[in-house]
Design an enzyme around this catalytic site. Sequence first.
Site, PDB file in Angstrom:
ATOM      1  N   HIS A   1     -18.415 -22.476  10.231  1.00  0.00           N
ATOM      2  CA  HIS A   1     -17.834 -22.413   8.972  1.00  0.00           C
ATOM      3  C   HIS A   1     -18.288 -21.035   8.207  1.00  0.00           C
ATOM      4  O   HIS A   1     -19.376 -20.734   8.361  1.00  0.00           O
ATOM      5  CB  HIS A   1     -18.120 -23.522   8.070  1.00  0.00           C
ATOM      6  CG  HIS A   1     -18.080 -24.845   8.717  1.00  0.00           C
ATOM      7  ND1 HIS A   1     -16.927 -25.311   9.541  1.00  0.00           N
ATOM      8  CD2 HIS A   1     -18.991 -25.820   9.125  1.00  0.00           C
ATOM      9  CE1 HIS A   1     -17.200 -26.316   9.997  1.00  0.00           C
ATOM     10  NE2 HIS A   1     -18.151 -26.866   9.849  1.00  0.00           N
TER      11      HIS A   1
ATOM     12  N   TYR B   1     -12.822 -22.900  11.254  1.00  0.00           N
ATOM     13  CA  TYR B   1     -12.344 -23.792  10.440  1.00  0.00           C
ATOM     14  C   TYR B   1     -13.208 -24.198   9.308  1.00  0.00           C
ATOM     15  O   TYR B   1     -14.362 -23.906   9.286  1.00  0.00           O
ATOM     16  CB  TYR B   1     -11.801 -25.203  11.366  1.00  0.00           C
ATOM     17  CG  TYR B   1     -12.766 -25.743  11.961  1.00  0.00           C
ATOM     18  CD1 TYR B   1     -13.609 -26.745  11.234  1.00  0.00           C
ATOM     19  CD2 TYR B   1     -13.393 -25.521  13.379  1.00  0.00           C
ATOM     20  CE1 TYR B   1     -14.415 -27.539  11.729  1.00  0.00           C
ATOM     21  CE2 TYR B   1     -14.522 -26.236  13.749  1.00  0.00           C
ATOM     22  CZ  TYR B   1     -15.072 -27.332  13.266  1.00  0.00           C
ATOM     23  OH  TYR B   1     -16.006 -28.008  13.576  1.00  0.00           O
TER      24      TYR B   1
END
Length: 307
Positions: free
Chosen positions: A270, A222
């Site tokens: 990430h 995410y």
Amino acid sequence: MSLYVWQDTLQYHLLEVLESHNCECQSCPKERNPERRAIIDASPAPFLSRGSAAPKEAYQWWKSLQHTPQDVDYFMKTVDRLFQIFPPSPDFFKPSPDNCRSCAVVGNSGNLLGSHYGPLIDFHKIVIRINKAPTEGYEEDVGTKTTHHVMYPESAVNLANTTHLVFFSFKMRDLEWLLRSFDPANNKGQSGRRGNKDLVMIINPAFMKYVNDMWIHKRGYYPSTGFMVLILSLVVCDEVSVFGFGPGSDGNWHHYYEKGNVVQRGTGPHSRTDEYNIIEDLHKKKTIRLYNGTNKPTNEKSNDKRP
């Protein structure tokens, strides 16, 4: 850097920002890229408000981030309880032809050290800081002004009474933490309020999913909080300057306030490389201004008179 060189550099940066205000936002930098403009316009409401509902698909995505067991009904009941404490709709500067919403998004990269960006950061109308982000002792490089401070429970700090708290939740327990922090009846041994309850703004899970799907195209688990804040600024601001993103001068990823805390590129949930490539592209297309710790913005030309 000598005092005279620094004064010339600061004057250059301030002139660049002042020139952008001459148009009074009639021609914002982000308007120059129609493709990006269409993506920005596709954003859902970035903040939750009383009565707002997260679409089922967005909730299911958000729920999967930290394996939240509760269903969407529990989520909505928790949101309803929060808006019994907080204002029913978020308070952000409204667009106006006489009011240019210039925003400085200040990350925590080590490339801020020695940058002397403090006065330039403070010159912006809106200054958004992220997570711990201390200013004391770093004023010359990061400034002192904070209008909006982004946090989640693990990165929480106490805020001034005039600072907006922009809250990111990644699991149901985060929303429950926020409720306990501001509701004395539910405060069981916690340190209490983190800021002014009338200045709390809660990020919509649908907005987080939008950034994941339309900006980084589901690369990484995410998006990082910093990257989501940058995209948020594109949605709610007229002009965006970005400081403290990307690696330090040594090529490593670390925070300006931590000694020896080096984060390697691409680690964690990430996709740092993908995110930073997008940020650099936004700068090249003159949608944002990216300040990476050098004397002038990246890719800057001496005769550039960007609005």
